[in-house]
Every structure is written in C-alpha cells, then in structure tokens.
Design a protein around this motif. Sequence first.
Motif, PDB file in Angstrom:
ATOM      1  N   ASP A 144       0.844  -1.193   0.000  1.00  0.00           N
ATOM      2  CA  ASP A 144       0.000   0.000   0.000  1.00  0.00           C
ATOM      3  C   ASP A 144       0.882   1.247   0.000  1.00  0.00           C
ATOM      4  O   ASP A 144       1.836   1.347   0.757  1.00  0.00           O
ATOM      5  N   TRP A 161      -5.587  -4.723  -5.992  1.00  0.00           N
ATOM      6  CA  TRP A 161      -6.184  -3.640  -5.212  1.00  0.00           C
ATOM      7  C   TRP A 161      -7.202  -2.825  -6.010  1.00  0.00           C
ATOM      8  O   TRP A 161      -8.308  -2.554  -5.522  1.00  0.00           O
ATOM      9  N   ASP A 162      -6.864  -2.449  -7.269  1.00  0.00           N
ATOM     10  CA  ASP A 162      -7.756  -1.574  -8.032  1.00  0.00           C
ATOM     11  C   ASP A 162      -8.917  -2.321  -8.677  1.00  0.00           C
ATOM     12  O   ASP A 162     -10.047  -1.837  -8.661  1.00  0.00           O
ATOM     13  N   GLY A 187     -10.330  -0.756  -5.493  1.00  0.00           N
ATOM     14  CA  GLY A 187      -9.651   0.330  -4.816  1.00  0.00           C
ATOM     15  C   GLY A 187     -10.119   0.577  -3.394  1.00  0.00           C
ATOM     16  O   GLY A 187      -9.822   1.619  -2.813  1.00  0.00           O
ATOM     17  N   ARG A 188     -10.811  -0.400  -2.811  1.00  0.00           N
ATOM     18  CA  ARG A 188     -11.424  -0.182  -1.493  1.00  0.00           C
ATOM     19  C   ARG A 188     -11.046  -1.271  -0.482  1.00  0.00           C
ATOM     20  O   ARG A 188     -11.813  -1.576   0.412  1.00  0.00           O
ATOM     21  N   ASP A 231     -11.414  -0.481   3.196  1.00  0.00           N
ATOM     22  CA  ASP A 231     -12.776  -0.552   3.732  1.00  0.00           C
ATOM     23  C   ASP A 231     -13.042  -2.003   4.113  1.00  0.00           C
ATOM     24  O   ASP A 231     -13.340  -2.840   3.265  1.00  0.00           O
ATOM     25  N   ARG A 232     -12.911  -2.305   5.387  1.00  0.00           N
ATOM     26  CA  ARG A 232     -12.994  -3.688   5.851  1.00  0.00           C
ATOM     27  C   ARG A 232     -14.281  -4.369   5.390  1.00  0.00           C
ATOM     28  O   ARG A 232     -14.250  -5.505   4.882  1.00  0.00           O
ATOM     29  N   HIS A 235     -16.273  -3.714   2.907  1.00  0.00           N
ATOM     30  CA  HIS A 235     -16.276  -3.938   1.459  1.00  0.00           C
ATOM     31  C   HIS A 235     -15.378  -5.117   1.087  1.00  0.00           C
ATOM     32  O   HIS A 235     -15.781  -5.997   0.311  1.00  0.00           O
ATOM     33  N   ALA A 236     -14.158  -5.139   1.615  1.00  0.00           N
ATOM     34  CA  ALA A 236     -13.212  -6.196   1.259  1.00  0.00           C
ATOM     35  C   ALA A 236     -13.723  -7.564   1.679  1.00  0.00           C
ATOM     36  O   ALA A 236     -13.607  -8.545   0.925  1.00  0.00           O
TER      37      ALA A 236
END
Length: 228
Positions: free
Chosen positions: A110, A140-141, A146-147, A150-151, A153-154
């Motif tokens: 990161d 990542w993207d 790209g998030r 954001d726990r 979301h991931a």
Amino acid sequence: MRVIGAGLGRTGTLSLQAALEHLGFAPCFHGRHLHETLHLLPLWRAAAEQGSAEAWRRLFAGYDATVDWPSAAFWRELTAAFPDAKVILTVRDPHRWYDSMADTIFRAYDHSSRNQVVDEAARVVPGMAELGAFMREVVWDRFFAGRFADREHAIGVYTEHNAAVQREIPPARLLVMRPGTSWEPLSSFLGLPAPREPYPHLNESGRFQDRLEEQLRAKISQVRPDPS
C-alpha cells in the motif's frame, strides 16, 4: 496445468503449494514467486489484457499447478483455458482473512505504508516497479475496486468470490479446503494415496515482512553497483 487454486492469498495457499508439489504437481506457481520470475510479467499482462486461453497457456507452460495471487483473481479465465484441471478453493474465517491480508500483503504494498526496502527495490531492480503496478491494478484496483482499506467492502468481495467459485465450478471438479486440514481430502480428490508425513501447515504471517524484505534485499544486491 492440472490444478488451479482459486483461494485468495492468505487462505493457506503456501501450505497448499507445498502439499501439491509433494504429491507430484510440480512446479506449482505461488504469488511469492513473482519476484523470482519477473521475466514472466509481459506474459501476465498479455494474459490479463487479452483473456485468451492461448495467452494463459503460454504463461503457465511448464507449470502443473498455480495458487495464490494473482492467478486466483483470474480463476474463471484459468478454468476455461484448462478445462481438465481440478480446482481447489482454500477458505478461512472472513475476519481472520482480512486481518491477515491487511497485516501482510496490503501493508507491504500500500502506498501509504510502503517501506524503504520495497521502495528501493522498485527503483533499482529492473521490472520490480512494473510488477508493483501490475499487482495494484489486478488486486487492489480491480479485484477490490480500490477499497481494500474498507474492511466491510473487502470482506464482502472475499465472501462473494468464495460463493461464486462454489456456484460456478461443478462439484466433481472442486475441492473446498479449510484450515486444519489433513492429507485425506486433498489426496482423495486428486486420486492419490495420502502421504505418511504430516500435512504442511506453513503459517508465515509472523515472518511475512521479514521474508519479503530478505527476498528484495537479495535482488537489490544483485543489481546494485559494487562500491569498490
């Protein structure tokens, strides 16, 4: 290609790689080999961009199996390109998975938390910056939009990935493996006798950063001019 690992990184993929190679599915590609095979990056990009079965076959020529990132992000393309390959989905508790990813792979690459060794390798090792850019694009993207930071979301992406693999791959072609497994499910799935040795459990979370930096320092030393 005889085995495709659809499990995301940090789900026991290193242990699975060791198990597969012990059973004769060697070599087995693993994400940690990316730094050692920078010459394959053009083939990775071509396969990712073209999406053709031929491109994936060129990339994995000579490999019996693949696990971990970035191949797990392309499980649909790979299972189509290698229709006879069996598929293994490694899974773990979503929250434990996220914590492991955040503390290892994401922290290492990161931009907001990059360390000096990673930065120096990107500057001086030919192909390393390009590899970093490729992994950011793919993992990542694109995969996490790209998030990843954001726990919620991931974890949602992770959960849906596992569900999609189980929806789309026929049961006879798929094995789901969870932590604490033994040889029996894997060996039976592959039609082989179970080895007498214990199943490998290579939990490298505690040493991930040290191992990565050791690997990158070795590559830096190969290209850094001799001060004498």
